[in-house]
Design a protein around this motif. Sequence first.
Motif, mmCIF file in Angstrom:
data_model
loop_
_atom_site.group_PDB
_atom_site.id
_atom_site.type_symbol
_atom_site.label_atom_id
_atom_site.label_comp_id
_atom_site.label_asym_id
_atom_site.label_seq_id
_atom_site.Cartn_x
_atom_site.Cartn_y
_atom_site.Cartn_z
ATOM 1 N N GLY A 189 0.676 -1.462 0.118
ATOM 2 C CA GLY A 189 0.423 0.324 -0.043
ATOM 3 C C GLY A 189 0.769 1.479 -0.389
ATOM 4 N N SER A 190 2.033 1.317 0.647
ATOM 5 C CA SER A 190 2.859 2.510 0.972
ATOM 6 C C SER A 190 3.837 2.618 -0.920
ATOM 7 N N SER A 191 3.797 1.278 -1.514
ATOM 8 C CA SER A 191 4.558 1.536 -2.399
ATOM 9 C C SER A 191 4.073 0.800 -4.147
ATOM 10 N N LEU A 192 2.620 0.681 -3.976
ATOM 11 C CA LEU A 192 1.964 0.933 -5.465
ATOM 12 C C LEU A 192 1.702 2.762 -5.793
ATOM 13 N N GLU A 193 1.903 2.788 -6.731
ATOM 14 C CA GLU A 193 0.687 4.238 -7.419
ATOM 15 C C GLU A 193 -0.544 3.588 -7.624
ATOM 16 N N GLU A 194 -0.621 5.022 -7.673
ATOM 17 C CA GLU A 194 -2.416 5.237 -8.017
ATOM 18 C C GLU A 194 -3.095 4.663 -8.533
ATOM 19 N N GLU A 195 -2.442 4.253 -9.844
ATOM 20 C CA GLU A 195 -3.309 3.737 -11.194
ATOM 21 C C GLU A 195 -2.887 2.200 -10.537
ATOM 22 N N GLN A 196 -1.482 1.436 -9.950
ATOM 23 C CA GLN A 196 -1.908 0.826 -9.818
ATOM 24 C C GLN A 196 -2.191 -0.178 -8.596
ATOM 25 N N ARG A 197 -3.306 0.630 -8.088
ATOM 26 C CA ARG A 197 -4.275 0.379 -6.341
ATOM 27 C C ARG A 197 -5.098 -0.200 -7.339
ATOM 28 N N GLN A 198 -5.656 0.250 -8.305
ATOM 29 C CA GLN A 198 -6.438 -0.422 -8.745
ATOM 30 C C GLN A 198 -6.991 -1.573 -9.571
ATOM 31 N N GLY A 200 -6.107 -5.304 -8.968
ATOM 32 C CA GLY A 200 -5.684 -6.498 -7.960
ATOM 33 C C GLY A 200 -4.222 -7.133 -7.897
ATOM 34 N N ASP A 201 -4.291 -7.930 -8.910
ATOM 35 C CA ASP A 201 -2.924 -8.151 -9.202
ATOM 36 C C ASP A 201 -2.057 -7.796 -8.716
ATOM 37 N N ALA A 202 -2.371 -5.910 -9.172
ATOM 38 C CA ALA A 202 -0.810 -5.656 -8.655
ATOM 39 C C ALA A 202 -0.304 -5.775 -7.411
ATOM 40 N N TRP A 203 -1.523 -5.316 -6.133
ATOM 41 C CA TRP A 203 -1.458 -6.354 -5.286
ATOM 42 C C TRP A 203 -0.596 -7.013 -4.603
ATOM 43 N N LEU A 204 -0.985 -7.776 -5.116
ATOM 44 C CA LEU A 204 -0.683 -9.763 -5.518
ATOM 45 C C LEU A 204 1.321 -10.222 -5.495
ATOM 46 N N ARG A 205 1.367 -9.038 -6.848
ATOM 47 C CA ARG A 205 2.554 -8.587 -7.341
ATOM 48 C C ARG A 205 3.726 -8.106 -5.885
ATOM 49 N N HIS A 206 3.356 -7.512 -5.736
ATOM 50 C CA HIS A 206 3.862 -6.899 -4.604
ATOM 51 C C HIS A 206 3.478 -7.393 -3.524
ATOM 52 N N CYS A 207 2.771 -7.645 -2.887
ATOM 53 C CA CYS A 207 3.015 -8.894 -1.799
ATOM 54 C C CYS A 207 4.460 -9.811 -1.767
ATOM 55 N N LEU A 208 3.987 -10.611 -2.914
ATOM 56 C CA LEU A 208 4.676 -11.539 -3.006
ATOM 57 C C LEU A 208 5.905 -11.352 -2.911
ATOM 58 N N ALA A 209 5.933 -10.706 -3.934
ATOM 59 C CA ALA A 209 7.659 -9.475 -4.328
ATOM 60 C C ALA A 209 8.301 -9.656 -2.708
ATOM 61 N N TYR A 210 7.595 -8.998 -1.934
ATOM 62 C CA TYR A 210 7.961 -8.370 -0.487
ATOM 63 C C TYR A 210 7.879 -9.407 0.362
ATOM 64 N N LEU A 211 7.476 -10.837 -0.314
ATOM 65 C CA LEU A 211 7.779 -11.700 0.981
ATOM 66 C C LEU A 211 8.621 -12.674 0.405
ATOM 67 N N ALA A 212 8.987 -12.787 -0.431
ATOM 68 C CA ALA A 212 10.257 -13.145 -1.489
ATOM 69 C C ALA A 212 11.414 -12.779 -0.765
ATOM 70 N N GLU A 213 11.475 -10.988 -1.030
ATOM 71 C CA GLU A 213 12.765 -11.049 -0.908
ATOM 72 C C GLU A 213 13.459 -10.949 1.147
ATOM 73 N N ARG A 214 11.328 -10.714 1.346
ATOM 74 C CA ARG A 214 11.847 -11.063 3.254
ATOM 75 C C ARG A 214 12.258 -12.883 3.466
ATOM 76 N N ASP A 215 12.073 -14.160 2.439
ATOM 77 C CA ASP A 215 12.327 -14.717 2.855
ATOM 78 C C ASP A 215 13.937 -15.352 2.605
ATOM 79 N N ILE A 216 14.481 -14.562 1.135
ATOM 80 C CA ILE A 216 15.844 -14.389 1.293
ATOM 81 C C ILE A 216 16.680 -14.507 2.489
ATOM 82 N N ALA A 217 16.536 -12.725 2.632
ATOM 83 C CA ALA A 217 17.417 -12.165 3.600
ATOM 84 C C ALA A 217 16.853 -12.807 4.693
ATOM 85 N N ARG A 218 16.339 -14.060 4.282
ATOM 86 C CA ARG A 218 16.493 -14.555 6.217
ATOM 87 C C ARG A 218 16.580 -16.003 5.841
#
Length: 220
Positions: A189-198, A200-218
């Motif tokens: 929510g803090s990363s997506l542009e206003e148009e991207q927030r409309q 649903g796939d963009a929300w999922l992609r950003h969430c997956l990207a965040y979780l993947a990066e976090r898992d790699i860091a761990r």
Amino acid sequence: MIGWIEGLVRDCWQRGQRHGLLLVRHGVGYELAVSRRVHDQLTASQGETRAFFTHLLPREDSWQLFGFASAAERDLFRELIAVNGVGPQVAMGLLGTFNLEQLVQAVVQADISSLSQAPGVGKRTAERLAVELRRKLASRFGDGTAAMEPANLPDGCLPTTRQREDVELTLTALGYGSQDIQRALAVAGSSLEEEQRQDGDAWLRHCLAYLAERDIARGG
């Protein structure tokens, strides 16, 4: 509506995964369907007086009375059967497998593995329970494990209800827990542009990207 009944326990029975008892009051015997946990506690109590909170379920061919040890347990049963695909026997299976605190915690924390241990509960049903009930149960039963909302975001940065549910269902199916999903939504929510927030796939992609990066860091 019969909401509470007290009487003499005359018989306890089990038929497959179903459990029940015969409760006699003023010369009338009431058949109550109960969870396995309640049934096991009452097996040695035949001939004793017991009280139950109840839920009456009317159907075209019969009326069925369900008995519960507490009002909170009955209320949870009502929440469970309100979920699409969860009938009274599945709900009783959940209540027979977990005590009240365990079941609320499993739903609130989206513990799909634990929920799937109950008879009649597959992975899809467990996911549906987590998506549809966890906030309601956290608010209503208050076990200290309430799901986090995306923090410190203005309304315009929040996903719609449909977007949130789609993301939660997908990430829950992938094995992520409630806190991980809510944190990912907040980051998206803090990363997506206003148009991207409309989208649903963009929300999922950003969430997956965040979780993947976090898992790699761990190192996961």
